[in-house]
Design a protein around this motif. Sequence first.
Motif, PDB file in Angstrom:
ATOM      1  N   LEU A 191     -22.997 -27.664  -2.205  1.00 19.53           N
ATOM      2  CA  LEU A 191     -22.322 -26.558  -3.629  1.00 19.53           C
ATOM      3  C   LEU A 191     -23.265 -26.770  -4.676  1.00 19.53           C
ATOM      4  O   LEU A 191     -24.164 -28.177  -5.474  1.00 19.53           O
ATOM      5  N   HIS A 192     -24.082 -25.673  -5.048  1.00 20.07           N
ATOM      6  CA  HIS A 192     -24.740 -25.883  -6.360  1.00 20.07           C
ATOM      7  C   HIS A 192     -24.396 -25.976  -7.493  1.00 20.07           C
ATOM      8  O   HIS A 192     -23.768 -24.318  -8.355  1.00 20.07           O
ATOM      9  N   LEU A 193     -23.979 -26.561  -8.344  1.00 18.97           N
ATOM     10  CA  LEU A 193     -23.066 -26.842  -9.558  1.00 18.97           C
ATOM     11  C   LEU A 193     -23.062 -25.934 -10.619  1.00 18.97           C
ATOM     12  O   LEU A 193     -24.372 -25.548 -10.905  1.00 18.97           O
ATOM     13  N   ARG A 194     -21.840 -25.620 -10.820  1.00 20.62           N
ATOM     14  CA  ARG A 194     -21.805 -24.591 -12.295  1.00 20.62           C
ATOM     15  C   ARG A 194     -23.199 -25.552 -13.864  1.00 20.62           C
ATOM     16  O   ARG A 194     -22.260 -26.905 -12.792  1.00 20.62           O
ATOM     17  N   GLU A 195     -23.004 -24.795 -14.120  1.00 23.83           N
ATOM     18  CA  GLU A 195     -23.175 -25.386 -15.931  1.00 23.83           C
ATOM     19  C   GLU A 195     -21.800 -26.138 -16.216  1.00 23.83           C
ATOM     20  O   GLU A 195     -20.924 -26.037 -16.055  1.00 23.83           O
ATOM     21  N   GLY A 196     -21.728 -27.549 -16.700  1.00 17.73           N
ATOM     22  CA  GLY A 196     -21.358 -27.770 -17.417  1.00 17.73           C
ATOM     23  C   GLY A 196     -20.001 -28.957 -16.301  1.00 17.73           C
ATOM     24  O   GLY A 196     -19.537 -29.677 -16.532  1.00 17.73           O
ATOM     25  N   GLN A 197     -21.055 -29.133 -15.102  1.00 13.83           N
ATOM     26  CA  GLN A 197     -20.137 -30.081 -13.753  1.00 13.83           C
ATOM     27  C   GLN A 197     -20.842 -30.933 -13.857  1.00 13.83           C
ATOM     28  O   GLN A 197     -20.437 -31.898 -12.664  1.00 13.83           O
ATOM     29  N   ASP A 198     -21.979 -31.720 -14.584  1.00 13.58           N
ATOM     30  CA  ASP A 198     -22.775 -32.386 -14.339  1.00 13.58           C
ATOM     31  C   ASP A 198     -22.085 -33.676 -14.122  1.00 13.58           C
ATOM     32  O   ASP A 198     -22.043 -35.100 -13.318  1.00 13.58           O
ATOM     33  N   ASP A 199     -20.844 -33.878 -14.189  1.00 13.91           N
ATOM     34  CA  ASP A 199     -20.021 -35.206 -14.556  1.00 13.91           C
ATOM     35  C   ASP A 199     -19.813 -35.699 -12.738  1.00 13.91           C
ATOM     36  O   ASP A 199     -19.243 -36.624 -12.267  1.00 13.91           O
ATOM     37  N   LEU A 200     -20.041 -34.215 -12.407  1.00 15.37           N
ATOM     38  CA  LEU A 200     -19.309 -34.527 -10.726  1.00 15.37           C
ATOM     39  C   LEU A 200     -20.338 -35.512  -9.679  1.00 15.37           C
ATOM     40  O   LEU A 200     -20.495 -35.423  -8.477  1.00 15.37           O
ATOM     41  N   LEU A 201     -22.463 -35.066 -10.510  1.00 17.38           N
ATOM     42  CA  LEU A 201     -23.386 -36.343 -10.059  1.00 17.38           C
ATOM     43  C   LEU A 201     -23.031 -37.843 -10.309  1.00 17.38           C
ATOM     44  O   LEU A 201     -23.916 -38.119 -10.480  1.00 17.38           O
ATOM     45  N   SER A 202     -21.950 -37.906  -9.834  1.00 17.46           N
ATOM     46  CA  SER A 202     -21.547 -39.188  -9.753  1.00 17.46           C
ATOM     47  C   SER A 202     -21.023 -39.977  -8.824  1.00 17.46           C
ATOM     48  O   SER A 202     -19.728 -39.541  -8.590  1.00 17.46           O
ATOM     49  N   GLY A 203     -21.252 -41.367  -8.567  1.00 17.35           N
ATOM     50  CA  GLY A 203     -20.922 -41.273  -7.034  1.00 17.35           C
ATOM     51  C   GLY A 203     -19.443 -42.543  -7.153  1.00 17.35           C
ATOM     52  O   GLY A 203     -18.425 -42.367  -7.046  1.00 17.35           O
ATOM     53  N   TRP A 204     -19.409 -42.524  -8.568  1.00 20.16           N
ATOM     54  CA  TRP A 204     -18.325 -43.533  -9.224  1.00 20.16           C
ATOM     55  C   TRP A 204     -17.023 -42.200  -9.169  1.00 20.16           C
ATOM     56  O   TRP A 204     -15.510 -42.055  -9.007  1.00 20.16           O
ATOM     57  N   LYS A 205     -17.263 -41.091  -9.731  1.00 24.80           N
ATOM     58  CA  LYS A 205     -16.566 -39.592 -10.583  1.00 24.80           C
ATOM     59  C   LYS A 205     -15.524 -39.311  -8.744  1.00 24.80           C
ATOM     60  O   LYS A 205     -14.931 -39.080  -8.715  1.00 24.80           O
TER      61      LYS A 205
END
Length: 650
Positions: A191-205
């Motif tokens: 999945l190439h994330l949309r703008e504003g979805q960077d919180d998903l680039l976290s192992g904890w999340k």
Amino acid sequence: MTTAANATPAGQKETLGFQAEVKQLLHLMIHSLYSNREIFLRELISNASDACDKLRFESLHNAGLLEGAGDFAIRIAFDKDARTVTVSDNGVGMSRDEAITNLGTIAKSGTREFFSRLTGDQQKDAHLIGQFGVGFYSSFIVADKVTVSTRRAGAAADQAVRWECDMSDEGSGQYTVEMAEKAGHGTEITLHLREGQDDLLSGWKLKGIVRKYSDHIVQPILMKKEEWDQETNEQKPTDEDETVNQASALWARNRSEVTEEQYKEFYKHVAHDFEEPLAWTHNRVEGKQEYTQLLYVPGRAPFDLWDRQSRHGVKLYVRRVFIMDDAEQLLPIYLRFVRGVVDSADLPLNVSREILQESKDIEAIRNGCTRRILTMLEDMAGNDAEKYAKFWGEFGRVLKEGIGEDHANREKIARLLRFASTHADTDEEKVSLADYLGRMKEGQDKVYYVTADTFNAARNSPHLEIFRQKGIEVLLLSDRVDEWVVSHLTEFEGKSLVSVAKGGLDLGSLESEEEKKAKEAEAGDFKELCEGIGKSLGERAKEVRVTHRLTDSPACLVADEFDMSANLARILKAAGQKGPEARPILEINPKHPVVLRLKAEAGREGGRFDDWAAVLFDQALLAEGGALDDPATFVKRINSLMLEMSGGAA
């Protein structure tokens, strides 16, 4: 959708168009489900789990499909620099044609009805979309570009498929497919994330989402362990894997170990549903047969509920090994709305559908599951009337089918039935047969009902007039399936179910001696008139007789005791089936002015007796919901009689 006849050579891309429904669904999903965006990971993990289950089952017959790797797992990874999240599995994978079918079309019954219900209200549509099943398409809630690399188990390494869709331009409605190489079988979705979805680039999340929605998944869900980096002041992934979920079959755990939230999330996985279940039952059965059942009643009816050939929702496992996901033999058709899992300890791993049909073990499991569901519904009906009313509104008409299909449980099902009645005189179906019996008048020994095409036709049926006058409750049946119900349910707890529109009316001790004597006297007084009307109508009426079931109407039609009801005959005709020929009985009200006028016409030379008789019959036919064979002649007769009565030209 356009497709090519042959697979494209490796490295050569082919551009294809989405099915129109997919484009519409993607647009709605991106805008309607954004507030529930975390479900994308749940859906992709569920699909990966299903792919592993299917390969495990196929490998029972062909061990070579495993290619030496028998441990199934689902892996989640992320790349901050590339802003991607990847979900991969070593399951069954897809061929080129399967990728196009599964990712480019919606091959599900009920598709047209689903789209017809969409309102444009994002909140309402979100529930509908979830009910329809979001699956792979939920990826586009958080990603504007999705790349799928997949290879079917058993296919050569160079027969992998690369599928890609870029939705940064929502109007494109296209995707590309090309042949590629892939070392192992299975599917990898990036999945190439949309703008504003960077919180998903976290192992904890990501681990938090997995534990929230997918902790029950049987296969281990692996992610790289993370350690704190002092130099960069952030978590850094290591080379060591860790299992994020419990990776144990939820249904195999003790009930005390499973939380309500876990039960609900497992339902969403097993049913691919967006909403929570209405109720569930979890039991381990021991004895001659050993099996575990975890069965759910959904909160809403699926779109394909009325397709009796649709896939059933119960998955069959044998000793926690997935066997099939539409084992229709595990529950009768009238319980086709039930979702869940049955895990047997006795069946062979190589069990086939043919073996299931003849297996005594399956018959015992089927009976046990059916009883468990019916018992759960009984408990719901007795202890939570509001919840049962919701169940009945969604699945009541399907449950009614069981009256004719499941003789062994007919009494149980009968206790679960709900009807409208003259007690409340509303279309709410909340009257049970037990409620009816509890309100029966002293001396009443029958349960009375009337069937009609619509609720208003039933409520206003002339056949109810004497029952309303005496305060006798009558069930108002307006579902098509109700005719099926009453043809198989002829009594309840010793009380006969009797149609108020069939046979002669015998109220027994509910009538006084004076009323019975008056009936006999009127029958004698109007005998000659009945014979005259019968002669005038000819073949249209089987018999003409005086009635005492009417107080306000001049006449009504009834079916003979053993003849088919008029409502059932209309249903069969609408379905293109021809029922046995049966002429109705015309009953006349001796106190009504129209009947008295007809009696006067009988003795008047040159009168309009035949016209009055025909109009009386046609009115009775219309009042019970029938259709006239010759409406034009009926209108001419009415006009002519009206003019005559007003003193105009005949």
